[in-house]
Design an enzyme around this catalytic site. Structure first.
Site, mmCIF file in Angstrom:
data_model
loop_
_atom_site.group_PDB
_atom_site.id
_atom_site.type_symbol
_atom_site.label_atom_id
_atom_site.label_comp_id
_atom_site.label_asym_id
_atom_site.label_seq_id
_atom_site.Cartn_x
_atom_site.Cartn_y
_atom_site.Cartn_z
ATOM 1 N N ARG A 38 89.458 43.209 30.721
ATOM 2 C CA ARG A 38 90.690 43.756 30.162
ATOM 3 C C ARG A 38 90.812 43.040 28.553
ATOM 4 O O ARG A 38 91.920 43.021 28.315
ATOM 5 C CB ARG A 38 92.006 43.522 31.087
ATOM 6 C CG ARG A 38 92.005 43.673 32.605
ATOM 7 C CD ARG A 38 91.902 45.315 32.553
ATOM 8 N NE ARG A 38 91.932 45.605 33.932
ATOM 9 C CZ ARG A 38 90.753 45.766 34.881
ATOM 10 N NH1 ARG A 38 89.686 45.597 34.282
ATOM 11 N NH2 ARG A 38 91.003 45.931 36.132
ATOM 12 N N SER A 84 99.038 47.253 36.886
ATOM 13 C CA SER A 84 98.693 45.871 37.222
ATOM 14 C C SER A 84 99.503 45.027 36.331
ATOM 15 O O SER A 84 99.020 44.793 34.963
ATOM 16 C CB SER A 84 97.342 45.632 37.383
ATOM 17 O OG SER A 84 96.922 46.747 38.661
ATOM 18 N N GLU A 114 98.553 40.726 32.503
ATOM 19 C CA GLU A 114 97.771 41.999 31.761
ATOM 20 C C GLU A 114 98.605 42.738 30.900
ATOM 21 O O GLU A 114 98.195 43.332 29.947
ATOM 22 C CB GLU A 114 97.078 42.775 32.995
ATOM 23 C CG GLU A 114 96.302 43.782 32.369
ATOM 24 C CD GLU A 114 95.426 44.618 33.483
ATOM 25 O OE1 GLU A 114 95.271 45.804 33.157
ATOM 26 O OE2 GLU A 114 95.370 44.234 34.730
#
Length: 328
Positions: free
Chosen positions: A141, A231, A324
């Protein structure tokens, strides 16, 4: 809570981008994709810039798509044409330009695995450049676009590499079990962790895409119905020593740098599944997600619930979760 910016600007061609009077724009300038991974905590004082280039140039295996193309539209078209590559990334919200910034990933695949080229406007040099994905520092990520290159490059197009050769990635997130339940003839794993090629003959990119969509819809909220930023937390990677101290036999995956543990498992073990703070809620079906359960949750409520989750996991396991979602 609604937030505003000083200026919202959408460009539909590279020429528009090249001729912008950057000094006249209210600063700072933030490039916005689909906005699915952002949490605005207050009004933004600068310019929100959306790159709405939606062109498509393609050969058999290389597709160059404008940064504003919806990423899942690309996944759908590739699967419909029997091309392998993005099928495991189906239904991830956002646009193609953002996919290369975030290195989006799901079910054992990351977008870096299929990137061939990135075209971007270099604000420092005032020209368009092609960037080799191998130089982008892709990780879980993350990429240089989010760190040392932040604010310099504005992605205008992404080239993906596809394949006619079957390349199913099945052993992650319950895909194989879901396929078995759908009676696609997959044979169970044998004792050597091998699979018969014949057992996968019936698979196509469309079958994998449909299966992924089914899994996601079963456990994730529909953003068109319930607001969320997807998420919310990254899955932590811990050392073997830390992992051995965790009770309860957590699911895990060996990765470079350590052992990855699903943040959702840690959150659930701390009793936060379904917990609410005002209008914010840890989603009951997937505790990795924080949703706006009432449609009226304030940024402070979401951040407050985020902090409660982080504190609880740290206290119980000594592991610090990191969001995130980018806070603006």
């Amino acid at each position: 809570m609604k937030v505003s910016c000083a200026l919202y600007l959408e460009v539909e061609s590279e020429q528009e981008l090249h001729t912008l009077d950057w000094d006249a724009l209210p600063g700072p300038v933030m490039v916005l994709g689909g906005g699915s991974n952002l949490l605005f905590t207050k009004d933004f004082p600068g310019t929100v810039l959306h790159i709405a280039l939606r062109h498509c140039e393609r050969s058999e295996e290389f597709w160059t798509l404008g940064a504003g193309v919806v990423f899942d539209d690309f996944c759908a078209q590739a699967a419909a044409e029997g091309l392998w590559g993005p099928e495991n990334l189906s239904l991830i919200p956002g646009e193609c330009g953002a996919s290369a910034v975030q290195n989006i990933g799901a079910y054992g695949v990351e977008v870096k695995d299929i990137l061939a080229d990135i075209r971007a406007y270099d604000r420092a040099e005032g020209r368009f450049v092609h960037i080799d994905p191998a130089t982008c520092g892709y990780g879980y990520r993350t990429s240089k676009f989010k760190t040392e290159w932040k604010g310099r490059y504005i992605i205008t197009a992404v080239t993906y590499r596809l394949s006619r050769e079957p390349r199913p990635v099945l052993d992650y997130g319950g895909i194989r079990k879901a396929l078995e339940n759908r009676s696609f003839g997959l044979r169970p794993q044998d004792d050597n962790n091998c699979h018969s090629e014949q057992s996968e003959e019936s698979l196509t990119p469309q079958v994998i895409r449909d299966t992924i969509i089914g899994i996601r819809r079963e456990k994730l909220p529909d953003p068109a119905v319930t607001g969320s930023a997807g998420s919310f937390f990254c899955n932590p990677v811990v050392s073997e020593e830390v992992f051995r101290r965790i009770e309860g036999n957590p699911p895990h995956y060996e990765v470079a740098g350590g052992i990855k543990i699903p943040a959702a498992w840690l959150i659930e073990q701390c009793g936060f599944k379904g917990v609410r703070l005002g209008g914010a809620q840890v989603y009951p079906r997937q505790p990795l997600v924080i949703v706006n359960a009432t449609g009226k949750a304030s940024p402070q409520e979401i951040i407050g619930l985020e902090k409660q989750v982080i504190d609880a996991v740290r206290e119980k396991y000594g592991i610090t979760l990191h969001p995130e979602v980018e806070h603006v």
